[in-house]
Design an enzyme around this catalytic site. Structure first.
Site, PDB file in Angstrom:
ATOM      1  N   ALA A  20       0.854  -1.178   0.000  1.00 39.59           N
ATOM      2  CA  ALA A  20       0.000   0.000   0.000  1.00 39.59           C
ATOM      3  C   ALA A  20       0.896   1.235   0.000  1.00 39.59           C
ATOM      4  CB  ALA A  20      -0.899  -0.016   1.220  1.00 39.59           C
ATOM      5  N   GLU A  56      -0.549  -9.339  -0.575  1.00 42.97           N
ATOM      6  CA  GLU A  56      -1.974  -9.602  -0.327  1.00 42.97           C
ATOM      7  C   GLU A  56      -2.768  -9.585  -1.632  1.00 42.97           C
ATOM      8  OE1 GLU A  56      -1.800  -6.432   2.609  1.00 42.97           O
ATOM      9  OE2 GLU A  56      -2.756  -7.767   4.056  1.00 42.97           O
ATOM     10  N   GLY A  96       0.675  -5.040   0.955  1.00 39.39           N
ATOM     11  CA  GLY A  96      -0.509  -5.114   0.101  1.00 39.39           C
ATOM     12  C   GLY A  96      -0.223  -5.761  -1.250  1.00 39.39           C
TER      13      GLY A  96
HETATM   14  N1  CAA Z   1       4.582   3.140  -0.683  1.00 42.81           N
HETATM   15  C1  CAA Z   1       5.008   4.294  -1.238  1.00 42.81           C
HETATM   16  N2  CAA Z   1       6.178   4.419  -1.883  1.00 42.81           N
HETATM   17  C2  CAA Z   1       6.969   3.331  -1.967  1.00 42.81           C
HETATM   18  C3  CAA Z   1       6.601   2.103  -1.405  1.00 42.81           C
HETATM   19  C4  CAA Z   1       5.327   2.015  -0.744  1.00 42.81           C
HETATM   20  N3  CAA Z   1       4.853   0.883  -0.221  1.00 42.81           N
HETATM   21  N4  CAA Z   1       7.595   1.214  -1.640  1.00 42.81           N
HETATM   22  C5  CAA Z   1       8.529   1.860  -2.322  1.00 42.81           C
HETATM   23  N5  CAA Z   1       8.179   3.142  -2.525  1.00 42.81           N
HETATM   24  C6  CAA Z   1       8.929   4.194  -3.202  1.00 42.81           C
HETATM   25  C7  CAA Z   1      10.096   4.669  -2.371  1.00 42.81           C
HETATM   26  O1  CAA Z   1       9.665   5.620  -1.425  1.00 42.81           O
HETATM   27  C8  CAA Z   1      11.000   5.249  -3.425  1.00 42.81           C
HETATM   28  O2  CAA Z   1      10.500   6.510  -3.791  1.00 42.81           O
HETATM   29  P1  CAA Z   1      11.561   7.766  -4.022  1.00 42.81           P
HETATM   30  O3  CAA Z   1      12.392   7.318  -5.205  1.00 42.81           O
HETATM   31  O4  CAA Z   1      10.659   8.903  -4.312  1.00 42.81           O
HETATM   32  O5  CAA Z   1      12.356   7.872  -2.775  1.00 42.81           O
HETATM   33  C9  CAA Z   1      10.759   4.328  -4.615  1.00 42.81           C
HETATM   34  O6  CAA Z   1       9.534   3.658  -4.370  1.00 42.81           O
HETATM   35  C10 CAA Z   1      11.851   3.287  -4.743  1.00 42.81           C
HETATM   36  O7  CAA Z   1      11.978   2.619  -3.508  1.00 42.81           O
HETATM   37  P2  CAA Z   1      13.395   2.380  -2.779  1.00 42.81           P
HETATM   38  O8  CAA Z   1      14.331   3.491  -3.093  1.00 42.81           O
HETATM   39  O9  CAA Z   1      13.111   2.102  -1.340  1.00 42.81           O
HETATM   40  O10 CAA Z   1      13.875   1.059  -3.540  1.00 42.81           O
HETATM   41  P3  CAA Z   1      14.809  -0.102  -2.979  1.00 42.81           P
HETATM   42  O11 CAA Z   1      15.089  -0.984  -4.142  1.00 42.81           O
HETATM   43  O12 CAA Z   1      15.948   0.447  -2.204  1.00 42.81           O
HETATM   44  O13 CAA Z   1      13.892  -0.900  -1.907  1.00 42.81           O
HETATM   45  C11 CAA Z   1      11.859  -1.968  -1.160  1.00 42.81           C
HETATM   46  C12 CAA Z   1      12.752  -1.583  -2.360  1.00 42.81           C
HETATM   47  C13 CAA Z   1      12.586  -2.996  -0.276  1.00 42.81           C
HETATM   48  C14 CAA Z   1      10.612  -2.590  -1.736  1.00 42.81           C
HETATM   49  C15 CAA Z   1      11.543  -0.715  -0.312  1.00 42.81           C
HETATM   50  O14 CAA Z   1      11.075   0.297  -1.176  1.00 42.81           O
HETATM   51  C16 CAA Z   1      10.492  -0.948   0.735  1.00 42.81           C
HETATM   52  O15 CAA Z   1      10.790  -1.494   1.788  1.00 42.81           O
HETATM   53  N6  CAA Z   1       9.242  -0.499   0.474  1.00 42.81           N
HETATM   54  C17 CAA Z   1       8.167  -0.563   1.447  1.00 42.81           C
HETATM   55  C18 CAA Z   1       7.622  -1.965   1.584  1.00 42.81           C
HETATM   56  C19 CAA Z   1       6.520  -1.972   2.637  1.00 42.81           C
HETATM   57  O16 CAA Z   1       6.711  -1.654   3.780  1.00 42.81           O
HETATM   58  N7  CAA Z   1       5.300  -2.403   2.209  1.00 42.81           N
HETATM   59  C20 CAA Z   1       4.141  -2.463   3.081  1.00 42.81           C
HETATM   60  C21 CAA Z   1       3.319  -1.202   2.958  1.00 42.81           C
HETATM   61  S1  CAA Z   1       2.002  -1.113   4.121  1.00 42.81           S
HETATM   62  C22 CAA Z   1       0.783  -2.112   3.492  1.00 42.81           C
HETATM   63  O17 CAA Z   1       0.924  -2.683   2.423  1.00 42.81           O
HETATM   64  C23 CAA Z   1      -0.483  -2.238   4.315  1.00 42.81           C
HETATM   65  C24 CAA Z   1      -1.407  -3.308   3.856  1.00 42.81           C
HETATM   66  O18 CAA Z   1      -1.373  -4.412   4.345  1.00 42.81           O
HETATM   67  C25 CAA Z   1      -2.428  -3.061   2.853  1.00 42.81           C
END
Ligand code: CAA
Length: 259
Positions: free
Chosen positions: A66, A113, A110
């Site tokens: 998400a 999911e 998400g």
């Molecule tokens: N939401 C919004 N933006 C996101 C995102 C997310 N879930 N995941 C990645 N992005 C964005 C980053 O902020 C980044 O944006 P900027 O370039 O503007 O900084 C861009 O995507 C690239 O991401 P990274 O620079 O972090 O890329 P990476 O290769 O170093 O890492 C990753 C990749 C491990 C997937 C890392 O981005 C990450 O940990 N993302 C979050 C994953 C997460 O926590 N997901 C759960 C979300 S909560 C949820 O989903 C609730 C639910 O149950 C419905």
């Protein structure tokens, strides 16, 4: 219809493909994207020409979860009153034709999911699955704590939900989360092949099979077996059953009319 966060196309005349398309955000799922995906899947489901659907993302990310930025400042009252963020996520469950998730790269939170809401998952060898919400001070909110244990059992589901670690494609296949793992450059070819195979069968039987397997997650064994038996009986009212069995007996390929 023009979409902003997804792309749609039809392959082989019969397979509707939805590609998540927010590459800069690793396909982070916001309400607009989920609304668009729901609309596209409902339209494919209603189109008699379409027999199967595929949901996919990019090589780097199926979906990284998400959209964290979009929900960061919400209060409890915001998310509770608005049924945020997952109110529009269950649309995919109401689609009656099969939906296959073709997953490469990250399928986190998400994203994992969403993949689990599809009927089955074909993974590229670079796929990574996880429920890392715990790292954000929350828990999965779109069925992760419910569908993951049903797919992989309690031990691995607890491990993923409590540690936030990722599971690679090999581990995901071994655990039963994904049905097949294929080389990244073969992901769409393999998934499209599976979709076209499904399209070649009686659509009535395909829909009944999907409905019956899904029923197994909602009912006890006796009720589920009775449900299956009734659907099995009902299929003898279709011309496709006559065609399929006659074709087998006479050693010829069947020509299903989906009725
Ligand atoms: N939401 C919004 N933006 C996101 C995102 C997310 N879930 N995941 C990645 N992005 C964005 C980053 O902020 C980044 O944006 P900027 O370039 O503007 O900084 C861009 O995507 C690239 O991401 P990274 O620079 O972090 O890329 P990476 O290769 O170093 O890492 C990753 C990749 C491990 C997937 C890392 O981005 C990450 O940990 N993302 C979050 C994953 C997460 O926590 N997901 C759960 C979300 S909560 C949820 O989903 C609730 C639910 O149950 C419905």
């Amino acid at each position: 219809m023009a979409y902003e966060h997804i792309q749609t196309r039809v392959e082989g005349d019969r397979v509707g493909i939805v590609t998540l398309n927010r590459p800069k955000q690793l396909n982070a799922l916001n309400n607009q994207l989920m609304d668009e995906m729901g609309e596209a899947l409902k339209a494919f489901d209603a189109d008699p020409a379409i027999g199967c659907m595929i949901v996919t993302g990019s090589e780097k990310a199926f979906a990284a979860g998400a959209d964290i930025g979009a929900m960061a400042s919400y209060s409890f009252a915001d998310v509770y009153k608005g049924d945020y963020i997952t109110r529009n996520w269950e649309t995919i469950r109401s689609v009656r034709k099969p939906v296959i998730a073709a997953v490469s790269g990250f399928a986190l939170g998400g994203g994992c999911e969403l993949a689990m809401m599809c009927d089955f998952i074909i993974a590229a060898d670079n796929a990574k699955f996880g429920q890392p919400e715990i790292k954000l001070g929350i828990i999965p909110g779109a069925g992760g704590t419910q569908r993951l244990p049903r797919a992989v059992g309690k031990a691995k589901a607890m491990d993923l939900a409590l540690t936030g670690r990722m599971m690679d494609a090999t581990e995901a296949e071994r655990a039963g989360l994904v049905s097949r793992v294929v080389p990244l450059d073969k992901l769409m070819e393999e998934t499209l092949g599976a979709a076209l195979t499904i399209c070649g069968y009686s659509q009535v039987a395909v829909m009944a099979a999907k409905e019956s397997v899904n029923r197994s997650f909602e009912s006890g064994l006796s009720d589920g077996v009775m449900f299956e038996r009734r659907l099995f009986h009902a299929l003898f009212a279709t011309s496709d059953q006559k065609e399929g069995m006659d074709a087998f007996v006479n050693k010829r390929p069947p020509q299903f009319k989906h009725q």
